[in-house]
Design a protein around this motif. Structure first.
Motif, PDB file in Angstrom:
ATOM      1  N   PHE A 155      -2.925  47.413  49.626  1.00 15.75           N
ATOM      2  CA  PHE A 155      -3.352  48.665  49.006  1.00 15.75           C
ATOM      3  C   PHE A 155      -3.647  49.660  50.117  1.00 15.75           C
ATOM      4  O   PHE A 155      -4.471  49.399  50.995  1.00 15.75           O
ATOM      5  N   GLY A 156      -2.967  50.792  50.108  1.00 20.28           N
ATOM      6  CA  GLY A 156      -3.165  51.786  51.152  1.00 20.28           C
ATOM      7  C   GLY A 156      -3.516  53.143  50.576  1.00 20.28           C
ATOM      8  O   GLY A 156      -2.656  53.820  50.008  1.00 20.28           O
ATOM      9  N   ASN A 157      -4.757  53.538  50.714  1.00 20.89           N
ATOM     10  CA  ASN A 157      -5.221  54.813  50.180  1.00 20.89           C
ATOM     11  C   ASN A 157      -5.350  55.844  51.297  1.00 20.89           C
ATOM     12  O   ASN A 157      -6.236  55.739  52.145  1.00 20.89           O
ATOM     13  N   ALA A 158      -4.448  56.835  51.294  1.00 17.94           N
ATOM     14  CA  ALA A 158      -4.520  57.969  52.233  1.00 17.94           C
ATOM     15  C   ALA A 158      -4.576  57.509  53.682  1.00 17.94           C
ATOM     16  O   ALA A 158      -5.408  57.974  54.463  1.00 17.94           O
ATOM     17  N   VAL A 159      -3.692  56.587  54.056  1.00 15.43           N
ATOM     18  CA  VAL A 159      -3.668  56.101  55.435  1.00 15.43           C
ATOM     19  C   VAL A 159      -2.282  56.207  56.066  1.00 15.43           C
ATOM     20  O   VAL A 159      -2.146  56.531  57.241  1.00 15.43           O
ATOM     21  N   PHE A 160      -1.224  55.945  55.295  1.00 15.15           N
ATOM     22  CA  PHE A 160       0.090  55.822  55.922  1.00 15.15           C
ATOM     23  C   PHE A 160       0.640  57.150  56.432  1.00 15.15           C
ATOM     24  O   PHE A 160       1.537  57.158  57.284  1.00 15.15           O
ATOM     25  N   GLN A 161       0.105  58.274  55.983  1.00 12.27           N
ATOM     26  CA  GLN A 161       0.549  59.559  56.529  1.00 12.27           C
ATOM     27  C   GLN A 161       0.179  59.703  57.998  1.00 12.27           C
ATOM     28  O   GLN A 161       0.746  60.525  58.713  1.00 12.27           O
ATOM     29  N   TRP A 162      -0.776  58.875  58.468  1.00  9.13           N
ATOM     30  CA  TRP A 162      -1.197  58.903  59.869  1.00  9.13           C
ATOM     31  C   TRP A 162      -0.407  57.907  60.725  1.00  9.13           C
ATOM     32  O   TRP A 162      -0.534  57.927  61.956  1.00  9.13           O
ATOM     33  N   VAL A 163       0.359  57.035  60.117  1.00 11.38           N
ATOM     34  CA  VAL A 163       1.006  55.941  60.839  1.00 11.38           C
ATOM     35  C   VAL A 163       2.380  56.377  61.340  1.00 11.38           C
ATOM     36  O   VAL A 163       3.216  56.814  60.552  1.00 11.38           O
ATOM     37  N   PRO A 164       2.650  56.276  62.642  1.00 13.33           N
ATOM     38  CA  PRO A 164       3.973  56.635  63.163  1.00 13.33           C
ATOM     39  C   PRO A 164       5.064  55.799  62.501  1.00 13.33           C
ATOM     40  O   PRO A 164       4.912  54.594  62.319  1.00 13.33           O
ATOM     41  N   ASP A 165       6.148  56.462  62.106  1.00 18.23           N
ATOM     42  CA  ASP A 165       7.281  55.803  61.459  1.00 18.23           C
ATOM     43  C   ASP A 165       6.808  54.953  60.278  1.00 18.23           C
ATOM     44  O   ASP A 165       7.218  53.807  60.097  1.00 18.23           O
ATOM     45  N   HIS A 166       5.962  55.536  59.454  1.00 15.24           N
ATOM     46  CA  HIS A 166       5.358  54.759  58.371  1.00 15.24           C
ATOM     47  C   HIS A 166       6.356  54.236  57.339  1.00 15.24           C
ATOM     48  O   HIS A 166       6.106  53.175  56.750  1.00 15.24           O
ATOM     49  N   PRO A 167       7.494  54.896  57.071  1.00 14.66           N
ATOM     50  CA  PRO A 167       8.433  54.282  56.116  1.00 14.66           C
ATOM     51  C   PRO A 167       8.894  52.897  56.561  1.00 14.66           C
ATOM     52  O   PRO A 167       8.984  51.972  55.746  1.00 14.66           O
TER      53      PRO A 167
END
Length: 258
Positions: free
Chosen positions: A102-114
């Motif tokens: 479960f990821g709430n408002a975190v992956f937008q900060w992760v490099p190459d998140h897709p």
């Protein structure tokens, strides 16, 4: 996942706890797991979203990870029955038996998140769920004005590249995740938060999106940046009939079942 060397402020983040907890609550409502052995809240922050998971699956092992030590400390105090650890989700792998990431408002900060999302989805067992929510507001006035303030001040050189990238398209996420999932659901929700004026909008983003802009600045520069940004926000978000302003906040939701 946190992107600046300065640690995050749980107190500032939780100033708007009710508003910030609504999106993970909406995301969780779509998770089709009647039972779960282990659920993990990645980018758990101060534990407000983790608490939702613990209530939904009281018999599951609940784990929260975050790269901010202060957030992990706050979450541990809030939910002593859960397990929290400092970790970087970009490199983290779920333990065996994890039924929900479960990821709430975190992956937008992760490099190459897709690519990270694909890796995490593939690590889940059959029937496991990847549930993610990300702000999709880079083109909103709140964020455009951050970039304008950064580019127009004496700090422009320091803040080059501070703006967050626009998220990929819905189709791009679908094409990446669908080959590894039996079901993929992607949707947007636009929240309209009534807040107590322009300073409240600024306070909202001081704990999140403004951090990459403020972290490189010294104390005087930060104060000047905030003054400039607040004036721009006041022009872009007029007072409504009750004196409050409406912060429009689009969010992207992704649910993938392995």
């Amino acid at each position: 996942m946190r992107t600046t060397s300065e640690d995050w402020s749980p107190k500032l983040y939780l100033t708007f706890e009710d508003e910030r907890t609504r999106p993970p609550r909406d995301l969780l409502a779509q998770v089709p797991l009647a039972q779960a052995r282990r659920v993990v809240d990645v980018g758990c922050g101060p534990g407000n979203s983790t608490e939702l998971l613990a209530r939904r699956w009281p018999d599951a092992e609940v784990i929260g990870i975050d790269s901010s030590p202060s957030m992990v400390t706050q979450a541990t105090e809030r939910l002593p029955a859960a397990r929290f650890e400092v970790a970087d989700v970009a490199k983290w792998a779920p333990p065996a038996g994890t039924d929900l990431i479960f990821g709430n408002a975190v992956f937008q900060w992760v490099p190459d998140h897709p690519a990270v999302l694909v890796r995490l989805l593939k690590a889940l067992p059959e029937g496991g769920v990847l549930a993610v929510q990300m702000p999709d507001n880079v083109e909103e006035p709140s964020h455009r004005l951050m970039a304008e303030t950064a580019a127009s001040g004496p700090w422009a050189a320091k803040l080059a590249g501070a703006a967050r990238d626009v998220l990929p398209s819905v189709g791009a996420y679908y094409d990446l995740l669908r080959p590894h999932a039996r079901h993929v659901d992607i949707w947007h929700s636009d929240y309209n938060h009534p807040l107590a004026g322009a300073p409240a909008i600024v306070d909202w983003f001081r704990s999140t999106a403004l951090r990459p802009y403020l972290a490189p600045l010294d104390e005087a520069e930060r104060a000047a940046f905030i003054t400039d940004y607040t004036a721009r926000i006041a022009q872009a978000y007029p007072a409504r009939v009750d004196g409050k302003v409406l912060l429009r906040f689009p969010r992207l939701f992704i649910l993938a079942v392995r």
